[in-house]
Design a protein around this motif. Sequence first.
Motif, PDB file in Angstrom:
ATOM      1  N   THR A 225       1.064  -1.193   0.092  1.00 19.89           N
ATOM      2  CA  THR A 225      -0.116   0.015   0.022  1.00 19.89           C
ATOM      3  C   THR A 225       0.776   1.280  -0.017  1.00 19.89           C
ATOM      4  O   THR A 225       2.081   1.256   0.375  1.00 19.89           O
ATOM      5  CB  THR A 225      -1.027  -0.009   1.116  1.00 19.89           C
ATOM      6  N   TYR A 226       0.423   2.314  -0.426  1.00 15.88           N
ATOM      7  CA  TYR A 226       0.803   3.402  -0.391  1.00 15.88           C
ATOM      8  C   TYR A 226       0.837   4.556   0.550  1.00 15.88           C
ATOM      9  O   TYR A 226      -0.060   4.495   1.273  1.00 15.88           O
ATOM     10  CB  TYR A 226       0.275   4.147  -1.860  1.00 15.88           C
ATOM     11  N   THR A 227       1.873   5.060   1.035  1.00 17.21           N
ATOM     12  CA  THR A 227       1.950   5.731   2.468  1.00 17.21           C
ATOM     13  C   THR A 227       1.503   7.314   1.989  1.00 17.21           C
ATOM     14  O   THR A 227       0.916   7.879   3.095  1.00 17.21           O
ATOM     15  CB  THR A 227       3.103   5.871   3.063  1.00 17.21           C
ATOM     16  N   GLY A 228       1.575   7.670   0.988  1.00 15.13           N
ATOM     17  CA  GLY A 228       1.274   9.069   0.714  1.00 15.13           C
ATOM     18  C   GLY A 228       2.416  10.009   0.468  1.00 15.13           C
ATOM     19  O   GLY A 228       2.331  11.163   0.250  1.00 15.13           O
ATOM     20  N   GLY A 229       3.620   9.211   0.692  1.00 20.05           N
ATOM     21  CA  GLY A 229       4.861  10.142   0.771  1.00 20.05           C
ATOM     22  C   GLY A 229       5.362  10.373  -0.764  1.00 20.05           C
ATOM     23  O   GLY A 229       4.916   9.714  -1.866  1.00 20.05           O
ATOM     24  N   GLY A 230       6.048  11.239  -0.885  1.00 18.99           N
ATOM     25  CA  GLY A 230       6.729  11.772  -2.272  1.00 18.99           C
ATOM     26  C   GLY A 230       7.533  10.716  -2.863  1.00 18.99           C
ATOM     27  O   GLY A 230       8.395  10.220  -2.011  1.00 18.99           O
ATOM     28  N   HIS A 231       7.427  10.565  -4.390  1.00 15.16           N
ATOM     29  CA  HIS A 231       8.375   9.757  -4.797  1.00 15.16           C
ATOM     30  C   HIS A 231       8.306   9.906  -6.423  1.00 15.16           C
ATOM     31  O   HIS A 231       7.230  10.056  -6.752  1.00 15.16           O
ATOM     32  CB  HIS A 231       8.457   8.275  -4.546  1.00 15.16           C
ATOM     33  N   VAL A 232       9.381   9.983  -7.106  1.00 14.99           N
ATOM     34  CA  VAL A 232       9.193  10.558  -8.445  1.00 14.99           C
ATOM     35  C   VAL A 232       8.402   9.536  -9.243  1.00 14.99           C
ATOM     36  O   VAL A 232       7.939  10.227 -10.402  1.00 14.99           O
ATOM     37  CB  VAL A 232      10.722  10.443  -8.906  1.00 14.99           C
ATOM     38  N   VAL A 233       8.170   8.550  -8.886  1.00 15.65           N
ATOM     39  CA  VAL A 233       7.196   7.497  -9.607  1.00 15.65           C
ATOM     40  C   VAL A 233       5.575   7.421  -9.295  1.00 15.65           C
ATOM     41  O   VAL A 233       4.762   7.008 -10.144  1.00 15.65           O
ATOM     42  CB  VAL A 233       7.845   5.983  -9.705  1.00 15.65           C
ATOM     43  N   THR A 234       5.333   8.200  -8.007  1.00 13.98           N
ATOM     44  CA  THR A 234       4.212   8.205  -7.563  1.00 13.98           C
ATOM     45  C   THR A 234       3.505   9.420  -7.760  1.00 13.98           C
ATOM     46  O   THR A 234       2.219   9.911  -7.686  1.00 13.98           O
ATOM     47  CB  THR A 234       3.974   7.700  -6.194  1.00 13.98           C
ATOM     48  N   ASP A 235       4.642  10.513  -7.632  1.00 15.67           N
ATOM     49  CA  ASP A 235       4.077  11.917  -7.646  1.00 15.67           C
ATOM     50  C   ASP A 235       3.179  12.216  -8.764  1.00 15.67           C
ATOM     51  O   ASP A 235       3.412  11.956 -10.294  1.00 15.67           O
ATOM     52  CB  ASP A 235       5.363  12.945  -7.630  1.00 15.67           C
ATOM     53  N   GLY A 236       2.045  12.806  -8.809  1.00 17.78           N
ATOM     54  CA  GLY A 236       1.008  13.356  -9.513  1.00 17.78           C
ATOM     55  C   GLY A 236       0.172  12.132 -10.027  1.00 17.78           C
ATOM     56  O   GLY A 236      -0.770  12.703 -11.096  1.00 17.78           O
TER      57      GLY A 236
END
Length: 258
Positions: A225-236
């Motif tokens: 699951t996704y924590t909501g933190g920033g990362h280049v492949v999840t941002d946006g």
Amino acid sequence: MTTTDPTPAATVDEAAISAYRRDGVVRVRNVLTTAEAARFRDAASEASGIATDYAGGSAIFNQYVNVWRDHDVLRELTLHPNLARVATALAGVPLRVWHDQLLIKPANNGAATEFHQDAPYWPHSSSRHSLSAWVALVDVPVEKGCMTFIPGSHRHQGLRAQDLADRDDLFRVAPDLRWEERLTIPLQAGDCTFHNAHLAHSATPNVTDDPRIAHVTIYIDAATTYTGGGHVVTDGLGLEPGATLNHPHFPAVGHDIR
């Protein structure tokens, strides 16, 4: 260490799986044929000339992320059935691709990739297993920037992210690892190491006159699951914290993502 020499349809036996789970790393020879490695090497060189370098001026390496989304030949490598087959057997859980990356150490770059773990950089929770398939697209002897691992260090979990440019940073957060055995694994083109995302690893500088070209496919537990933190492949992407990464950018292994 354990090395396995697979047939063209790469597999690993129970001994290799047990060794991987004990040590956190296994080498698989000839996961690609010589012809495949050469074809993907040429594609990687082409892609590096047009893709964004996410390492942005780092002396350590050039990093090109999610090349599979823009380059048809490298897509074949990222989704290569040999990589997925071995990764799934080692992990023992259903997997999806987190992202791929080209990691290129330029000729005579003179900078080591210092010891670090991969997992602390990722905005993941509820993950039972994650691992990387690090494929040499050229011969990678020690002097060209091959990988060194600390076997068993994948049991150190919950650590903060470490600085790849600071040779002491990992050992500040896990001092006992400084004294553990280290395993250096040179690879020939087409060979691959699979390593646990919590396994501490480094890479020597490239002191040769040719670039070190490696391709990495990173696999995560399909239920992560996704924590909501920033990362280049999840941002946006508009992902909701707490949701699984059920998105076309993170294809489940073995599924048609076209």
